[in-house]
Design a protein around this motif. Structure first.
Motif, short mmCIF file in Angstrom:
data_model
loop_
_atom_site.label_atom_id
_atom_site.label_comp_id
_atom_site.label_asym_id
_atom_site.label_seq_id
_atom_site.Cartn_x
_atom_site.Cartn_y
_atom_site.Cartn_z
N TRP A 86 0.36 37.42 -33.15
CA TRP A 86 0.27 36.27 -34.06
C TRP A 86 1.24 35.16 -33.64
O TRP A 86 1.01 33.99 -33.87
CB TRP A 86 0.60 36.70 -35.49
N CYS A 190 -11.80 21.73 -40.12
CA CYS A 190 -11.72 23.05 -39.46
C CYS A 190 -11.69 22.88 -37.93
O CYS A 190 -10.96 23.58 -37.22
CB CYS A 190 -12.90 23.92 -39.83
N ASN A 192 -10.43 20.75 -36.16
CA ASN A 192 -9.16 20.31 -35.56
C ASN A 192 -8.44 21.46 -34.86
O ASN A 192 -7.66 21.24 -33.95
CB ASN A 192 -8.23 19.73 -36.63
N CYS A 193 -8.68 22.67 -35.34
CA CYS A 193 -7.97 23.82 -34.74
C CYS A 193 -8.91 24.92 -34.24
O CYS A 193 -8.60 25.61 -33.28
CB CYS A 193 -7.00 24.41 -35.73
N HIS A 194 -10.03 25.11 -34.93
CA HIS A 194 -10.94 26.20 -34.54
C HIS A 194 -12.08 25.65 -33.69
O HIS A 194 -13.16 25.35 -34.19
CB HIS A 194 -11.51 26.90 -35.78
N HIS A 205 0.06 26.95 -35.57
CA HIS A 205 0.17 25.98 -36.67
C HIS A 205 0.74 26.66 -37.91
O HIS A 205 0.40 27.82 -38.20
CB HIS A 205 -1.22 25.44 -37.04
N PRO A 237 -6.41 32.06 -34.97
CA PRO A 237 -7.26 33.18 -34.53
C PRO A 237 -8.67 32.70 -34.23
O PRO A 237 -9.14 31.73 -34.81
CB PRO A 237 -7.25 34.12 -35.74
N LEU A 239 -12.54 32.91 -34.74
CA LEU A 239 -13.23 33.32 -35.98
C LEU A 239 -14.38 34.28 -35.70
O LEU A 239 -15.11 34.66 -36.60
CB LEU A 239 -13.72 32.07 -36.73
N THR A 245 -13.51 41.15 -41.10
CA THR A 245 -12.08 41.46 -40.95
C THR A 245 -11.21 41.13 -42.16
O THR A 245 -10.00 41.00 -42.02
CB THR A 245 -11.47 40.77 -39.70
N HIS A 250 -2.20 36.10 -41.30
CA HIS A 250 -1.27 37.06 -40.67
C HIS A 250 -0.63 37.99 -41.68
O HIS A 250 -0.18 39.07 -41.33
CB HIS A 250 -0.19 36.30 -39.88
N VAL A 261 -11.11 29.35 -47.67
CA VAL A 261 -11.47 27.93 -47.81
C VAL A 261 -10.70 27.30 -48.98
O VAL A 261 -10.16 26.19 -48.87
CB VAL A 261 -13.00 27.77 -47.99
N TYR A 264 -7.28 26.17 -47.89
CA TYR A 264 -7.19 24.88 -47.19
C TYR A 264 -7.35 23.71 -48.16
O TYR A 264 -6.85 22.62 -47.93
CB TYR A 264 -8.24 24.79 -46.08
N LEU A 278 -3.66 19.51 -40.08
CA LEU A 278 -4.28 19.81 -41.38
C LEU A 278 -4.64 18.50 -42.07
O LEU A 278 -3.91 17.52 -41.94
CB LEU A 278 -3.29 20.55 -42.29
C1 HEC Z 1 -4.10 23.06 -38.55
C2 HEC Z 1 -5.00 23.96 -37.84
C3 HEC Z 1 -6.08 24.62 -38.68
C4 HEC Z 1 -7.05 24.04 -39.44
C5 HEC Z 1 -7.27 22.57 -39.70
C6 HEC Z 1 -7.85 25.13 -39.96
N1 HEC Z 1 -7.36 26.33 -39.52
FE1 HEC Z 1 -8.05 28.15 -40.02
N2 HEC Z 1 -6.42 29.00 -39.19
C7 HEC Z 1 -5.43 28.34 -38.49
C8 HEC Z 1 -4.34 29.21 -38.24
C9 HEC Z 1 -3.06 28.86 -37.49
C10 HEC Z 1 -4.66 30.45 -38.85
C11 HEC Z 1 -3.75 31.68 -38.93
C12 HEC Z 1 -2.70 31.32 -39.97
C13 HEC Z 1 -1.80 32.45 -40.41
O1 HEC Z 1 -2.26 33.56 -40.60
O2 HEC Z 1 -0.59 32.16 -40.60
C14 HEC Z 1 -6.00 30.27 -39.41
C15 HEC Z 1 -6.71 31.28 -40.05
C16 HEC Z 1 -8.03 31.14 -40.47
C17 HEC Z 1 -8.86 32.22 -40.92
C18 HEC Z 1 -8.45 33.68 -41.02
C19 HEC Z 1 -8.78 34.45 -39.78
C20 HEC Z 1 -8.17 35.81 -39.74
O3 HEC Z 1 -8.57 36.57 -38.85
O4 HEC Z 1 -7.29 36.17 -40.54
C21 HEC Z 1 -10.08 31.69 -41.23
C22 HEC Z 1 -11.31 32.44 -41.71
C23 HEC Z 1 -9.99 30.27 -41.01
N3 HEC Z 1 -8.73 29.96 -40.54
C24 HEC Z 1 -11.00 29.35 -41.25
C25 HEC Z 1 -10.78 27.99 -41.31
C26 HEC Z 1 -11.69 27.03 -41.92
C27 HEC Z 1 -13.02 27.39 -42.56
C28 HEC Z 1 -11.10 25.80 -41.81
C29 HEC Z 1 -11.59 24.48 -42.35
C30 HEC Z 1 -11.71 24.41 -43.80
C31 HEC Z 1 -9.85 25.99 -41.12
N4 HEC Z 1 -9.69 27.32 -40.84
C32 HEC Z 1 -8.96 24.96 -40.79
C33 HEC Z 1 -5.49 27.02 -38.11
C34 HEC Z 1 -6.27 26.06 -38.75
#
Ligand code: HEC
Ligand code: HEC
Length: 299
Positions: A86, A190, A192-194, A205, A237, A239, A245, A250, A261, A264, A278
Motif C-alpha cells: 500500500w 475518478c 484523475n487517478c484510476h 494519494h 489500487p 480496480l 474484494t 487500506h 463512492v 468521495y 481529488l
Molecule cells: C486522488 C486520486 C483518486 C481519485 C480522484 C479517486 N481515487 Fe479511488 N482510490 C485512490 C487511492 C489512493 C485509493 C486507496 C486509498 C487508501 O486505501 O488509502 C483508492 C481506492 C479506491 C477503491 C478501493 C479499492 C480497494 O481495493 O480497496 C475504489 C473502489 C475506488 N478507489 C474507486 C474510485 C472511484 C469510483 C472514484 C471516483 C468517484 C475514485 N476512486 C476517485 C485514488 C483516487
C-alpha cells in the motif's frame, strides 16, 4: 551449436517453457502452508483465488489470529505494477514475495528455515530442476518463482474489456453511462487517478480517510517519501477484481462500492495533505448507481 548451448549463449529451452516451469514452481510455493512457522499459512491463506486474490476481510489476519493493520490487496495484474504494498515500499514482485515469508506476523520463517522446509518436501526437487536446471534451493530462486507465478494472474477479459474490443452487448446502457461518468474529470474525477486499462496511475494519494478509532495514524507513503503531501497517502489500487474484494481501502473502512463512492462525495473528513487530484463531487443517487454498476463490470 552444442558448444554455444554449453556456454549458455543459447538457452536449452524456449523462454516460454522457462516461464511455465518457473510459474509451476511458484504456484506450488504460493499454496504451500509449510512455508509458515506453524504450518498454518500460505500466501493463498490471505490471497484467495476465489476472492479475487484478496481475503474479504477489513484488514488481514496474521499468525495466531492476530489482526494486522492493513487490508490484503488483490494481486490481480500486479504484473503491471511499478511498486508493491500500500505504501510502495517494495520495488518488485521478486522482492515482495519474501517479505511475508520472513514477516514474524505473517509466515514467520527465516532464510535457513525456508530452505529447510522446501528440502523436506521431495517433490520440489524436480520443480526446481525444471525451472533452474539445478535442484539447489536458494531464497533468491523462491522469490523469482513466486513472482513469475503471480505474473500469470491477470485480468484482461472482463465484460468491460469485451465491450472495449467491440462486443456491444457486453455492457448494459447503465454500465456504459457509468463508465462515461467515471471518465468525467468534472463530475466524478475518478479518472484523475484510476486510469484504464489497469485503473491506476501508479501514484500515491491521501484521499481523506479518517483515522479509525483506537488506531494510531498510518502515515503510508510518508515513511518512504517524507513530504507532507505523502502523509496518509496510499497507492492507487487497480480496480480490476474490485467487485469481489470488499471491504475497501487500506484500512477496510468501506464495506461496499456504494460506500466507496459516498466517501468521495461526502466522506472526506480529514482535510490535511489531501491529494490535489481529488475534486468536489455532487452525484445524484442515479449517477452513483451507474458508477457502481460500471465498477461491477471489472470482474
Ligand atoms: C486522488 C486520486 C483518486 C481519485 C480522484 C479517486 N481515487 Fe479511488 N482510490 C485512490 C487511492 C489512493 C485509493 C486507496 C486509498 C487508501 O486505501 O488509502 C483508492 C481506492 C479506491 C477503491 C478501493 C479499492 C480497494 O481495493 O480497496 C475504489 C473502489 C475506488 N478507489 C474507486 C474510485 C472511484 C469510483 C472514484 C471516483 C468517484 C475514485 N476512486 C476517485 C485514488 C483516487
Ligand atoms: C497474513 C496475510 C498475508 C499473507 C500470508 C500474505 N500476504 Fe500478501 N499482502 C497482505 C497484506 C496485508 C498486504 C499489504 C501490506 C502492506 O501494504 O503493508 C499484502 C501485499 C501483497 C502484495 C502487494 C500487492 C500490491 O498491489 O501492492 C503482493 C504482491 C503480495 N502481498 C503477495 C504475497 C505473497 C507472494 C505471499 C506469500 C509469500 C503473501 N502475499 C502472503 C497479506 C498477506
Amino acid at each position: 551449436m552444442e558448444l554455444l548451448k554449453q556456454q549458455w549463449l543459447l538457452p536449452e529451452i524456449s523462454y516460454q517453457e522457462r516461464h511455465q516451469q518457473l510459474a509451476a514452481l511458484g504456484k506450488a510455493l504460493f499454496f504451500d502452508s509449510n512455508l509458515s512457522i506453524d504450518f498454518s499459512t500460505s500466501c493463498a491463506t490471505c490471497h484467495k483465488p476465489d476472492q479475487a486474490w484478496a481475503d474479504g476481510q477489513a484488514t488481514a489476519t496474521g499468525l495466531k489470529n492476530k489482526t494486522l493493520r492493513r487490508a490484503t490487496p488483490s494481486i490481480i495484474n500486479t504484473a503491471y505494477s511499478l511498486t508493491f504494498m500500500w505504501d510502495g515500499r517494495s520495488p518488485s514482485l521478486e522482492h515482495q514475495a519474501l517479505m511475508p515469508i520472513f514477516n514474524p506476523e505473517e509466515m514467520g520463517l527465516n532464510a535457513d528455515l525456508l530452505v529447510k522446509r522446501i528440502e523436506q518436501n521431495p517433490s520440489y526437487s524436480e520443480l526446481f530442476d525444471a525451472a533452474f536446471d539445478s535442484n539447489d534451493i536458494t531464497i533468491h530462486k523462491v522469490g523469482l518463482a513466486i513472482a513469475e507465478f503471480e505474473r500469470t494472474i491477470v485480468s484482461r477479459n472482463t465484460r468491460f474489456d469485451r465491450w472495449l474490443k467491440g462486443d456491444k452487448n457486453a455492457m448494459t446502457l447503465e454500465e456504459r453511462e457509468g463508465f462515461r461518468l467515471f471518465l468525467d474529470g468534472q463530475k466524478s474525477g475518478c479518472i484523475n487517478c484510476h486510469n484504464p486499462p489497469n485503473f491506476t496511475d501508479h501514484g500515491f494519494h491521501n484521499i481523506g480517510l479518517a483515522k479509525l478509532e483506537g488506531q494510531s495514524a498510518d502515515l503510508g507513503r510518508f515513511n518512504q517519501t517524507p513530504l507532507n503531501i505523502m502523509k496518509g497517502a496510499f497507492k492507487t489500487p487497480s480496480l480490476r477484481g474490485t467487485p469481489l474484494t470488499a471491504p475497501y481501502f487500506h484500512n477496510g473502512s468501506a464495506n461496499t462500492l456504494e460506500e466507496v463512492v459516498d466517501h468521495y462525495q461526502d466522506g472526506i473528513l480529514a482535510k490535511e495533505n489531501l491529494s490535489p487530484s481529488l475534486i468536489n463531487i455532487t452525484l445524484s443517487q442515479e449517477d452513483k448507481s451507474k458508477l457502481v454498476a460500471f465498477l461491477k463490470t471489472l470482474q
